[in-house]
Design an enzyme around this catalytic site. Structure first.
Site, short mmCIF file in Angstrom:
data_model
loop_
_atom_site.label_atom_id
_atom_site.label_comp_id
_atom_site.label_asym_id
_atom_site.label_seq_id
_atom_site.Cartn_x
_atom_site.Cartn_y
_atom_site.Cartn_z
N GLY A 37 19.43 -59.21 7.81
CA GLY A 37 20.56 -58.39 8.25
C GLY A 37 20.47 -58.04 9.72
O GLY A 37 19.52 -58.41 10.42
N GLY A 39 21.06 -54.79 12.62
CA GLY A 39 21.21 -53.36 12.86
C GLY A 39 21.69 -53.11 14.29
O GLY A 39 22.13 -54.03 14.98
N GLY A 42 18.73 -54.83 16.52
CA GLY A 42 18.03 -56.06 16.22
C GLY A 42 18.45 -56.73 14.93
O GLY A 42 19.17 -56.15 14.11
N LYS A 59 11.51 -59.25 13.37
CA LYS A 59 12.65 -58.56 13.97
C LYS A 59 12.89 -59.09 15.37
O LYS A 59 11.97 -59.17 16.18
CB LYS A 59 12.44 -57.04 14.03
CG LYS A 59 13.68 -56.30 14.52
CD LYS A 59 13.59 -54.81 14.30
CE LYS A 59 14.86 -54.10 14.74
NZ LYS A 59 14.79 -52.63 14.51
N ASP A 153 13.88 -41.02 8.95
CA ASP A 153 14.85 -41.70 8.09
C ASP A 153 14.27 -41.90 6.68
O ASP A 153 14.35 -42.99 6.12
CB ASP A 153 15.24 -43.04 8.70
CG ASP A 153 16.56 -43.59 8.17
OD1 ASP A 153 17.36 -42.80 7.64
OD2 ASP A 153 16.77 -44.81 8.29
#
Length: 259
Positions: A37, A39, A42, A59, A153
């Site tokens: 995916g 973000g 990155g 990443k 988070d």
């Protein structure tokens, strides 16, 4: 005006931040298995490390944002991961740069995140099990805080269950506390405590069933031990907030002893 601008910005990002394809070899070592995916800063891939012959996470930092901003985020993320050495946190493996693209690789935690378990598999945990799982997460958080880092988070998608053990991942929003003022440090720590409280609520709600319409607070809906309620109130700032994870752990142990 806003629509065309967003379209142009998205097109520019897709052009500049073109992601690698399956079987591409990065750094003569990491073979792309799949694209996970993208973000804010990155793109993430599942890779096979040809040197160690195992899977890992890679990443790739973006180029579409300002170089100075990307460099700051990259340095922060890799510095934080590099100083954390805990069996329940993914290890930083390597950092490198190719054609002005910054990369880093880290250990793959191959399990299921709690979001999938709770919402897709309809996993259910009684109060004791919830608190035992929560205790594991507090232990990990305590280690992070001991390294003068806040996660920032702690959410169910970032908690992985593997072989019945919990792991905490995704340190993209983590912050180092060393250069923070006392007030900022307290505020950042309390954000982690609040997230821990929110996490515990998600677990406790896994066994909640009611025909009553929504609109009531968790204090009205959940049938839990008063000490569990007290723990949650302090985590969520309803009562005197916690000042460190040792206090949190003390209360968790107390309520587990009563259940």
């Amino acid at each position: 005006m806003n629509g065309p601008f967003k379209f142009m910005k998205r097109g520019y990002r897709l052009l500049v931040d073109r992601h690698y394809k399956k079987n591409d070899l990065i750094h003569n070592r990491y073979k792309i298995e799949s694209f996970i995916g993208i973000g804010s800063y990155g793109m993430t891939y599942l890779c096979r490390d040809s040197k160690e012959d195992n899977l890992c996470v890679l990443k790739q930092m973006t180029k579409s944002k300002r170089r100075q901003e990307i460099s700051r985020v990259y340095q922060k993320e890799t510095d934080i991961l590099g100083k954390l050495h805990h069996p329940r946190i993914p290890s930083l493996l390597e950092k490198f740069t190719i054609d002005k693209h910054d990369f880093y690789t880290m250990e793959l935690i191959d399990g299921e995140n709690l979001e999938e378990i709770l919402f897709y598999e309809k996993g259910k945990f009684n109060e004791t099990k919830c608190l035992e799982m929560f205790k594991e997460l507090v232990e990990i958080t305590s280690y992070i805080h001991s390294k003068e880092v806040v996660h920032g988070d702690i959410r169910i998608p970032n908690v992985i269950m593997k072989d019945s053990a919990l792991y905490l991942i995704d340190f993209g929003l983590a912050e180092e506390l060393g250069n923070c003022s006392r007030n900022d440090k307290v505020a950042l720590l309390r954000e982690d405590y609040y997230d821990l409280g929110d996490f515990l609520l998600f677990l406790l709600y896994s066994t909640y069933h009611s025909s009553i319409k929504r609109g009531r607070s968790w204090m009205e809906e959940l049938e839990i031990h008063p000490k569990t309620s007290h723990l949650l109130k302090r985590l969520l700032g309803i009562e005197q907030p916690y000042s460190d994870t040792a206090e949190v752990m003390e209360d968790v142990v107390q309520v587990l002893n009563y259940l």
